[in-house]
Scaffold this motif. Structure first.
Motif, PDB file in Angstrom:
ATOM      1  N   ARG A 133     -53.104  47.288 -13.918  1.00 53.56           N
ATOM      2  CA  ARG A 133     -52.671  46.289 -13.271  1.00 53.56           C
ATOM      3  C   ARG A 133     -51.002  46.391 -13.758  1.00 53.56           C
ATOM      4  NH1 ARG A 133     -56.158  41.796 -17.032  1.00 53.56           N
ATOM      5  NH2 ARG A 133     -53.597  41.479 -18.433  1.00 53.56           N
ATOM      6  N   ASP A 134     -49.913  46.046 -12.843  1.00 50.82           N
ATOM      7  CA  ASP A 134     -48.730  45.877 -12.711  1.00 50.82           C
ATOM      8  C   ASP A 134     -48.214  45.681 -13.943  1.00 50.82           C
ATOM      9  OD1 ASP A 134     -48.516  47.174 -10.406  1.00 50.82           O
ATOM     10  OD2 ASP A 134     -48.611  44.710  -9.418  1.00 50.82           O
ATOM     11  N   THR A 166     -60.730  41.733  -8.654  1.00 52.21           N
ATOM     12  CA  THR A 166     -60.097  41.125  -9.965  1.00 52.21           C
ATOM     13  C   THR A 166     -60.769  40.868 -10.908  1.00 52.21           C
ATOM     14  OG1 THR A 166     -59.571  39.770  -7.764  1.00 52.21           O
ATOM     15  CG2 THR A 166     -59.170  38.486  -9.527  1.00 52.21           C
ATOM     16  N   ILE A 167     -62.205  40.500 -11.316  1.00 52.28           N
ATOM     17  CA  ILE A 167     -62.655  40.914 -12.515  1.00 52.28           C
ATOM     18  C   ILE A 167     -62.257  41.736 -12.878  1.00 52.28           C
ATOM     19  CG2 ILE A 167     -64.587  40.184 -13.538  1.00 52.28           C
ATOM     20  CD1 ILE A 167     -65.592  38.353 -11.405  1.00 52.28           C
ATOM     21  N   PHE A 168     -62.598  43.216 -12.799  1.00 53.97           N
ATOM     22  CA  PHE A 168     -62.990  44.179 -13.759  1.00 53.97           C
ATOM     23  C   PHE A 168     -61.737  45.530 -12.229  1.00 53.97           C
ATOM     24  CE2 PHE A 168     -66.901  43.170 -13.673  1.00 53.97           C
ATOM     25  CZ  PHE A 168     -67.054  42.158 -15.578  1.00 53.97           C
ATOM     26  N   LEU A 174     -55.689  54.827 -13.433  1.00 55.90           N
ATOM     27  CA  LEU A 174     -54.442  55.005 -12.575  1.00 55.90           C
ATOM     28  C   LEU A 174     -54.601  55.804 -11.082  1.00 55.90           C
ATOM     29  CD1 LEU A 174     -52.639  55.767 -15.640  1.00 55.90           C
ATOM     30  CD2 LEU A 174     -51.604  53.972 -14.074  1.00 55.90           C
ATOM     31  N   LYS A 175     -55.575  56.671 -11.117  1.00 61.56           N
ATOM     32  CA  LYS A 175     -55.869  57.071  -9.852  1.00 61.56           C
ATOM     33  C   LYS A 175     -55.871  56.358  -8.856  1.00 61.56           C
ATOM     34  CE  LYS A 175     -56.087  62.266 -11.442  1.00 61.56           C
ATOM     35  NZ  LYS A 175     -56.513  63.057 -11.561  1.00 61.56           N
ATOM     36  N   ILE A 211     -46.684  53.789 -19.296  1.00 60.84           N
ATOM     37  CA  ILE A 211     -47.760  53.015 -19.475  1.00 60.84           C
ATOM     38  C   ILE A 211     -48.217  52.077 -21.003  1.00 60.84           C
ATOM     39  CG2 ILE A 211     -48.550  53.156 -17.226  1.00 60.84           C
ATOM     40  CD1 ILE A 211     -51.453  54.339 -19.859  1.00 60.84           C
ATOM     41  N   ASP A 212     -47.872  50.985 -21.294  1.00 58.64           N
ATOM     42  CA  ASP A 212     -48.699  50.356 -22.197  1.00 58.64           C
ATOM     43  C   ASP A 212     -50.118  50.248 -21.736  1.00 58.64           C
ATOM     44  OD1 ASP A 212     -49.070  48.826 -24.714  1.00 58.64           O
ATOM     45  OD2 ASP A 212     -47.680  47.410 -23.900  1.00 58.64           O
TER      46      ASP A 212
END
Length: 550
Positions: free
Chosen positions: A11-12, A5-7, A48-49, A25-26
């Motif tokens: 993210r969607d 969660t921290i690292f 991403l993988k 992606i941005d």
């Protein structure tokens, strides 16, 4: 504490578009396009993988500190169609950049020049179309359309034009919380629909905030969104450390280098230590409370606070409760003393025992170097504090270590560090509660020699025997150390004095060698760990030189 969660891997909300053929992606600033160190992959494809993308075809690059649109193919059969468009210059890439010094009257120009990259020494034409979108005094927001795709093209061309991008450490940009370059849109023919498509993103809030006159290397940003963005980028840059099983102590926020002047945040296992450089005039209690709330929301178990005077030569009682409260100001308390890992080595720390915790995290790489150099050597560690360098040397196979510090309390903590790792009892590792200059003089009279000497003094210190000021007394310290350094030996010399530049520090060390009349084979500048970034126009706070003798 949930590391994922921290690292986060990804993210969607960074996904602009996804279909069977493409992923757009941005990319946030702070994530590299490709792994700089294959042994520690933290690039966007690796993330991403881990996020769930089994295959990605890479067709473009963005610098680590450049944000914005990137496109990938999600199946091999679409690679050729998209690659051909990039190679044939049929892909339109539109950027925005904030600069200082763009000349008036040149609201639309085309920059054409030949650039040479490190990989390809043959000059290649670079073409960038520039349009001014906004101005505020000497500052301007530019739209850039890159016709070609050379390495650092926009950054180099704008710097050559006399208007370097704000926050550009390499090419002389004005200070900013980040590199203010953003890939805003990309246009090409979709490999399946065969229709031209455009994918665009919003300009980051930091751009308008800087253009409006914000960003100072002396003061924390007052804009909450700018602070939140800077903190987010800082965490993105520490992704590898956050997921490393061998590292549980590291710098999470490094002041102005991360766009947050006056704030340093270190992670120690499940807890944070936030260090404020005191200034109630600019960073009052309510503002600090809001920052602490943001840190507490990250997901660590607790947050401790240290407050340091802005004047580095101000000597204070480091155990004052108003400067370093014993209890956390947010969340739950850590054990009074507990172990953290650095490069797989376990060190004992205390978060509620004065301004210092027991280990200086900016020496991460130097401790690794000492461990690698120490096999079979006699090592002396001066101003040793809790003896972290001695621990690294002992684990590296040093024949002996001598830890010297004026504080008996610090040496007892160093002894505990050694004992904790099973390095004691041993006659090979000794501890000397003594002024370092006095100890060096005594060793010289005895004819004692060492093969590796570590010098890491505070910028300012005072003992019963003398007062030490790094800017004035460092040559004497080096000369005295050289008197007990054997032939072919090395000195690791360090200073965190902010008033001493890297160039000046080399001269101070060289002057010491000249005074001692010792022949120097090499003086090598050593870089800081990468979690200690240097802001545009700034210099590293810690300077380190490895001095090798014939």
């Amino acid at each position: 504490m949930d590391v994922g969660t921290i690292f986060p891997h990804f993210r969607d909300d960074w996904v602009v578009h996804r279909d069977d053929a493409l992923l757009v992606i941005d990319k946030p600033a702070g994530i590299p396009s490709q792994a700089a160190d294959p042994a520690h992959p933290d690039d966007v494809v690796t993330r991403l993988k881990a996020f769930g993308e089994p295959y990605l075809g890479v067709h473009q690059r963005l610098d680590q500190d450049t944000s914005g649109v990137m496109v990938f193919t999600r199946a091999r059969e679409h690679n050729a169609a998209l690659a051909g468009q990039f190679e044939g210059r049929h892909v339109e890439k539109r950027y925005i950049a904030c600069v200082t010094g763009w000349p008036k009257g040149k609201d639309r120009v085309t920059l054409r020049e030949k650039l040479v990259s490190e990989k390809d020494k043959k000059p290649k034409l670079a073409v960038t179309h520039v349009q001014v979108k906004k101005r505020n005094g000497p500052r301007a927001l530019l739209e850039l359309v890159l016709e070609t795709g050379r390495m650092h093209q926009a950054r180099v061309q704008l710097a050559h034009a006399g208007a370097p991008i704000a926050g550009d450490v390499l090419y002389g940009g004005e200070y900013a919380p980040r590199l203010l370059l953003h890939a805003q849109a990309i246009s090409f023919v979709h490999p399946v629909s065969k229709k031209r498509v455009t994918y665009a993103t919003q300009a980051p809030h930091d751009f308008d905030a800087w253009l409006a006159g914000g960003a100072s290397r002396e003061e924390m940003p007052r804009d909450g969104r700018v602070v939140a963005s800077a903190l987010d980028r800082a965490i993105l840059r520490r992704y590898i450390l956050g997921h490393s099983e061998g590292d549980t102590a590291f710098r999470l926020v490094h002041g102005e280098g991360d766009g947050l002047p006056g704030l340093v945040v270190d992670a120690y296992g499940n807890h944070l230590v936030a260090e404020f450089h005191m200034s109630d005039e600019h960073d009052g209690p309510s503002f600090r409370d809001r920052l602490l709330d943001r840190l507490a929301a990250l997901g660590f178990d607790g947050v401790y606070v240290k407050r340091r005077p802005r004047q580095a030569n101000t000597l204070v009682d480091t155990r004052r409760d108003d400067l370093a409260p014993r209890e956390p100001v947010r969340g739950s308390a850590a054990p009074e003393e507990f172990a953290v890992l650095e490069n797989g080595i376990s060190y004992l720390v205390r978060l509620g025992d004065g301004l210092s915790t027991g280990i200086f995290l900016d020496q991460r790489e130097n401790r690794a170097r000492v461990r690698g150099l120490s096999g079979g050597l006699r090592v002396a560690n001066l101003f040793s504090y809790t003896c972290a360098f001695s621990v690294a040397a002992a684990l590296g196979g040093a024949l002996s270590t001598a830890s010297v510090d004026a504080s008996m309390v610090a040496l007892e903590r160093g002894r505990a560090n050694m004992l904790h790792l099973g390095l004691l009892p041993s006659d090979a590792h000794t501890f000397h509660a003594e002024d370092s200059f006095a100890w060096l003089a005594r060793m010289a009279r005895r004819g004692q020699k060492y093969d590796l000497i570590i010098l890491d003094p505070p910028s300012y210190s005072k003992t019963r025997n003398r007062r030490f000021v790094a800017a004035d007394d460092y040559p004497e310290l080096v000369a005295n150390a050289l008197a007990v350094l054997d032939r072919g030996g090395r000195i690791l010399a360090c200073t965190n004095h902010r008033g001493i530049s890297p160039g000046r520090f080399r001269k101070l060390v060289a002057k010491g060698a000249e005074t001692a009349r010792r022949q120097v084979r090499q003086m090598k500048d050593l870089a800081l760990p990468r979690e200690f970034p240097v802001a545009a126009g700034g210099e590293p706070h810690m300077k380190s030189v490895l001095l090798s003798l014939d």
